[in-house]
Design a protein around this motif. Structure first.
Motif, PDB file in Angstrom:
ATOM      1  N   LEU A  36      64.268   9.914  47.973  1.00 13.64           N
ATOM      2  CA  LEU A  36      64.075  11.095  47.119  1.00 13.64           C
ATOM      3  C   LEU A  36      65.422  11.759  46.824  1.00 13.64           C
ATOM      4  CD1 LEU A  36      61.892  12.992  45.834  1.00 13.64           C
ATOM      5  CD2 LEU A  36      62.076  14.368  47.914  1.00 13.64           C
ATOM      6  N   HIS A  54      45.741  13.340  48.092  1.00 15.16           N
ATOM      7  CA  HIS A  54      46.960  13.796  47.405  1.00 15.16           C
ATOM      8  C   HIS A  54      47.651  14.881  48.240  1.00 15.16           C
ATOM      9  CE1 HIS A  54      48.649  15.087  43.181  1.00 15.16           C
ATOM     10  NE2 HIS A  54      49.559  15.183  44.114  1.00 15.16           N
ATOM     11  N   ALA A  58      51.370  14.705  50.040  1.00 12.92           N
ATOM     12  CA  ALA A  58      52.406  15.689  49.684  1.00 12.92           C
ATOM     13  C   ALA A  58      52.722  16.596  50.880  1.00 12.92           C
ATOM     14  CB  ALA A  58      51.934  16.512  48.490  1.00 12.92           C
ATOM     15  N   ALA A 115      59.911  19.284  46.419  1.00 12.75           N
ATOM     16  CA  ALA A 115      59.438  18.195  45.556  1.00 12.75           C
ATOM     17  C   ALA A 115      58.153  18.582  44.841  1.00 12.75           C
ATOM     18  CB  ALA A 115      59.179  16.949  46.391  1.00 12.75           C
ATOM     19  N   ASN A 116      57.919  17.886  43.751  1.00  8.31           N
ATOM     20  CA  ASN A 116      56.653  17.970  43.031  1.00  8.31           C
ATOM     21  C   ASN A 116      56.032  16.583  43.140  1.00  8.31           C
ATOM     22  OD1 ASN A 116      54.656  18.069  40.988  1.00  8.31           O
ATOM     23  ND2 ASN A 116      55.850  19.562  39.821  1.00  8.31           N
ATOM     24  N   VAL A 117      54.735  16.531  43.386  1.00 12.16           N
ATOM     25  CA  VAL A 117      54.040  15.238  43.464  1.00 12.16           C
ATOM     26  C   VAL A 117      52.938  15.258  42.414  1.00 12.16           C
ATOM     27  CG1 VAL A 117      52.754  13.647  44.939  1.00 12.16           C
ATOM     28  CG2 VAL A 117      54.529  15.113  45.945  1.00 12.16           C
ATOM     29  N   MET A 256      57.005  11.417  42.440  1.00 14.52           N
ATOM     30  CA  MET A 256      57.482  12.471  43.342  1.00 14.52           C
ATOM     31  C   MET A 256      58.916  12.738  42.942  1.00 14.52           C
ATOM     32  SD  MET A 256      57.678  12.193  47.438  1.00 14.52           S
ATOM     33  CE  MET A 256      57.957  13.642  48.422  1.00 14.52           C
ATOM     34  N   TRP A 257      59.235  13.983  42.616  1.00 13.24           N
ATOM     35  CA  TRP A 257      60.624  14.236  42.245  1.00 13.24           C
ATOM     36  C   TRP A 257      61.232  15.360  43.050  1.00 13.24           C
ATOM     37  CZ3 TRP A 257      56.797  15.269  38.441  1.00 13.24           C
ATOM     38  CH2 TRP A 257      56.669  16.595  38.064  1.00 13.24           C
ATOM     39  N   ARG A 280      48.397  17.809  40.583  1.00 16.87           N
ATOM     40  CA  ARG A 280      49.746  18.185  41.040  1.00 16.87           C
ATOM     41  C   ARG A 280      49.744  18.934  42.372  1.00 16.87           C
ATOM     42  NH1 ARG A 280      53.213  22.481  37.626  1.00 16.87           N
ATOM     43  NH2 ARG A 280      51.868  23.950  38.713  1.00 16.87           N
TER      44      ARG A 280
END
Ligand code: SIN
Length: 297
Positions: A36, A54, A58, A115-117, A256-257, A280
């Motif tokens: 990441l 999810h 996350a 992070a965003n998933v 995932m960012w 999200r």
């Protein structure tokens, strides 16, 4: 065995060999975390995560945020939000215009986001079958490095103000969004916050330019005109094509960012009858700065 295949571009890698509906081993978790920081945007193809799964994936990386707007959250799992332009029985299924300009998730929050998933369940396509509604990312580790030395010195130790309401109002004013103005209570829950303009990335140890056009309103301690001039320079600098990577979605992708080292922008190039449906979770950077991996990637 997990296989990390970089895109060869300024950001991005595909991670093969993981079923995200199953708990991650410690070794896989560490590899994903390092990747990441190094690649910024990770694609896990062919996944099928219900909201509970999810959330479990996350949640391995930090506490999950419950969005201040309080809408389109999955019942029993308010940490999972639906982004969608779909309407059923006259009712929208999700927020239709989330993230449709350059920003960094949660920079408006005291605890920033790691992070965003985002899980793609339905992707709009054009008549040729090409995906629409792509998401762009910009690499802020690279953008920091290329800043003029004099500006790096000048802004070393500086902080900037970030305000949730900036993006919200921009969407209403410039993009025809039908979202209502934030209520006083919502604004009180998310007052403006201050963060360093340059952060040390907790995974790579590299410096990051942590300012974004979506939420950053002011460099603290500078006269307004000077702050505006510098922010304008930083916003133009950070969005040059050489820092930008575009993700083309496929159904089943989990993306995932890194929200510390990247900006992003959801491209609104599809019609209401071209349906997009995403799940999200936002992961907070609530322990990453203290993690033993910090700075070691
Ligand atoms: C977001 O900014 O969280 C949404 C990005 C997207 O829908 O592509």
């Amino acid at each position: 065995m997990i296989d990390i295949v970089p895109t060869g571009q300024v950001l991005g890698a595909t991670i093969e060999g993981l079923d995200l509906s199953k708990p991650l081993s410690e070794a896989d978790f560490e590899q994903v975390l390092r990747a990441l920081g190094t690649h910024g945007v990770l694609r896990f193809p062919g996944q099928s995560l219900d909201p509970a799964a999810h959330k479990a994936f996350a949640g391995r990386f930090g506490s999950l945020e419950v969005n201040v707007a309080g809408s389109f959250q999955v019942e029993e799992h308010p940490e999972v939000m639906i982004l969608s332009n779909m309407v059923e029985d006259g009712k929208p299924l999700g927020i239709a215009d989330a993230g449709q300009d350059w920003h960094t998730d949660m920079s408006y929050s005291e605890t920033i986001s790691l992070a965003n998933v985002l899980h793609a369940l339905r992707i709009p396509r054009d008549e040729q079958g090409e995906p629409l509604g792509n998401t762009q990312f910009a690499n802020m580790q690279a953008a920091y490095e290329d800043l003029p030395e004099a500006l790096k010195q000048r802004l070393a130790g500086a902080t900037a103000e970030h305000d949730f309401n900036k993006f919200w109002e921009m969407m209403r004013r410039e993009k025809g969004s039908t979202r209502p103005p934030l209520s006083e209570a919502q604004r009180r829950r998310k007052p403006p916050v201050h963060h360093p303009v340059f952060l040390r990335h907790p995974i790579t140890g590299r410096q990051v330019l942590y300012a974004n056009p979506g939420y950053t309103v002011r460099i603290d301690g500078l006269p307004e005109a000077e702050s505006d001039e510098i922010l304008d320079f930083l916003f133009r600098h950070q969005l040059q094509n050489r820092y930008v990577y575009t993700h083309r979605w496929t159904e089943g992708d989990v993306l995932m960012w890194d929200n510390i080292g990247c900006l992003h922008n959801a491209i609104a190039d599809y019609r209401p009858d071209q349906h997009r449906y995403m799940q999200r979770c936002q992961v907070m950077a609530d322990w990453i700065f203290e993690h033993p991996l910090a700075g070691a990637a």
